[in-house]
Design an enzyme around this catalytic site. Structure first.
Site, PDB file in Angstrom:
ATOM      1  CG  HIS A  29      -1.874   1.173   1.235  1.00 55.03           C
ATOM      2  ND1 HIS A  29      -3.238   0.997   1.320  1.00 55.03           N
ATOM      3  CD2 HIS A  29      -1.692   2.512   1.151  1.00 55.03           C
ATOM      4  CE1 HIS A  29      -3.845   2.177   1.299  1.00 55.03           C
ATOM      5  NE2 HIS A  29      -2.915   3.121   1.202  1.00 55.03           N
ATOM      6  CG  HIS A  31      -0.660   7.098  -1.067  1.00 50.72           C
ATOM      7  ND1 HIS A  31      -1.876   7.209  -1.696  1.00 50.72           N
ATOM      8  CD2 HIS A  31      -0.904   6.454   0.097  1.00 50.72           C
ATOM      9  CE1 HIS A  31      -2.824   6.672  -0.932  1.00 50.72           C
ATOM     10  NE2 HIS A  31      -2.247   6.193   0.164  1.00 50.72           N
ATOM     11  CE  LYS A 115      -7.855   2.100  -0.631  1.00 46.81           C
ATOM     12  NZ  LYS A 115      -6.687   2.885  -0.272  1.00 46.81           N
ATOM     13  CG  HIS A 152      -9.820   4.722   3.357  1.00 44.73           C
ATOM     14  ND1 HIS A 152      -8.605   5.358   3.443  1.00 44.73           N
ATOM     15  CD2 HIS A 152     -10.551   5.189   4.390  1.00 44.73           C
ATOM     16  CE1 HIS A 152      -8.607   6.181   4.473  1.00 44.73           C
ATOM     17  NE2 HIS A 152      -9.776   6.101   5.072  1.00 44.73           N
ATOM     18  CG  HIS A 190      -4.758   2.375   5.670  1.00 44.49           C
ATOM     19  ND1 HIS A 190      -6.089   2.422   5.961  1.00 44.49           N
ATOM     20  CD2 HIS A 190      -4.598   3.048   4.506  1.00 44.49           C
ATOM     21  CE1 HIS A 190      -6.705   3.095   5.005  1.00 44.49           C
ATOM     22  NE2 HIS A 190      -5.832   3.474   4.120  1.00 44.49           N
ATOM     23  CG  ASP A 266      -1.516   4.920   4.003  1.00 44.54           C
ATOM     24  OD1 ASP A 266      -1.612   5.286   2.813  1.00 44.54           O
ATOM     25  OD2 ASP A 266      -2.267   5.331   4.907  1.00 44.54           O
TER      26      ASP A 266
END
Ligand code: NCD
Ligand code: ZN
Length: 362
Positions: A29, A31, A115, A152, A190, A266
């Site tokens: 995970h 970004h 996602k 999420h 997360h 994350d």
């Protein structure tokens, strides 16, 4: 601020381990952003990990296979020639993602997940799903093809207390979705609460259908870190840090050897000025020192021997990927984290900036 990284292990270790060599891990995970930010952060992840599952919450979001392929190309172009790193792509689910798009994603061989961002839950989630009932056909095809849904896991109802949004998500969204699509592969992303850890550990699920990622910061900190002698924006992420009992529950499952739990940093870079702001962005930057942070968390409870499974085996198995070839080595060696890192015309503040950390990736 109290230096969390230097806390002594809470359980005695039989012999102190000073070096740990393990199979090259995966970050499931991450970004990476785009443009100058991508160029600045990518080398950090590529140094630490063999692969990373790259989140699609760009602005505008990555909602089609064509966009995912183009984004993947930009990532590969930004990689330094020497780096051996594979980006695994994900699509951003919307109320109108067509079932055909899921088939295209699957056929591409480079899209590994879809996602779910509940609309308004976090950074760049405005285009997210307003109600999963709009996605029934899409989820059916994902179930049929074995393409995982990443969630999420927070409800967005403003009447629900921010600290309860993950717990409420389990009952309101996760349980009904799993009932409707029992063979759908789902990753609870997360996770931050004891309730989420217990749910993923105890739920009845066929092998390889239910998993959870856990960040390093949720293993190392509780919500006090946000308010230590003042407001600390660099510890603000979503889902937000919780009470100590939740942190302890996360450490317990992460270090248990249970294959449902695996590494997802994350890491979410934002320019320093947008973190240190009247309405600061959510996201902690950990790509620089991710494995060192996880080593710190596992070492504290005498569980370094469990790190390789969590970081290098469980996630790959869930996604049906071969384990990475090659190894990485962590050594017990103190070093000071930089105060900030260059990122084009901006800078990024890494988690724990200025503190010393006891592990170092060789
Ligand atoms: C992430 C981001 O900045 O993109 N922020 C965060 O606090 N984790 C989005 C997300 O994963 O929620
Ligand atoms: Zn994220």
């Amino acid at each position: 601020m109290e230096n969390h990284f230097n806390q002594a292990p809470t359980q005695p270790q039989t012999a102190q381990i000073n070096s740990l060599t393990m199979t090259r891990p995966d970050d499931l995970h991450l970004h990476l952003r785009d443009g100058e930010m991508l160029a600045a952060v990518l080398p950090h992840s590529a140094r630490q990990f063999g692969r990373a599952l790259v989140m699609p919450n760009l602005n505008p979001p990555v909602t089609t296979t064509a966009q995912a392929l183009a984004y993947r190309r930009r990532i590969l172009d930004a990689l330094l020639d020497s780096a051996d790193f594979e980006p695994l792509m994900a699509l951003y689910l919307t109320d109108n993602t067509p079932a055909d798009e899921i088939r295209r994603a699957h056929e591409s061989g480079v899209v590994h997940a879809i996602k779910l961002y509940p609309a308004g839950a976090t950074t760049h989630s405005d285009a997210g799903v307003t109600d999963l009932k709009h996605c029934a056909k899409t989820l059916e095809v994902m179930q049929e093809l074995g393409l995982p849904l990443l969630v999420h896991g927070e409800v967005t109802d403003p009447s629900i207390d921010l600290f309860d949004r993950e717990k409420v998500f389990i009952d309101q969204v996760l349980v009904p979705v799993r009932r409707a699509f029992p063979a759908l592969k789902i990753v609870f992303e997360h996770i931050t609460t004891q309730e989420a850890a217990d749910y993923v550990r105890d739920a009845e699920a066929a092998p390889g259908t239910l998993g959870a990622t856990i960040t390093a910061h949720h293993l190392l900190y509780n919500r006090n870190a946000l308010f230590q002698k003042g407001l600390r924006p660099h510890y603000y992420c979503l889902p937000v840090l919780k009470r100590e009992r939740h942190r302890m529950a996360l450490v317990k499952v992460a270090t248990s050897g249970n294959p449902r739990f695996f590494l997802g940093t994350d890491s979410a870079p934002h320019p320093k000025g947008l973190k240190e702001h009247a309405c600061g962005c959510a996201g902690c930057y950990t790509a620089l020192h991710a494995l060192e942070l996880y080593a710190q968390a596992f070492d504290r409870v005498g569980a370094l021997a469990q790190l390789e499974g969590f970081a290098s085996f469980h996630g790959a198995a869930f996604y049906g990927l071969a384990r990475n070839s090659g190894t990485v080595t962590l050594r017990r060696e103190s070093w000071q984290l930089p105060l900030e890192l260059p990122a084009g015309e901006h800078t990024i503040v890494p988690l724990g900036a200025g503190e010393t950390i006891a592990w170092r990736l060789a």
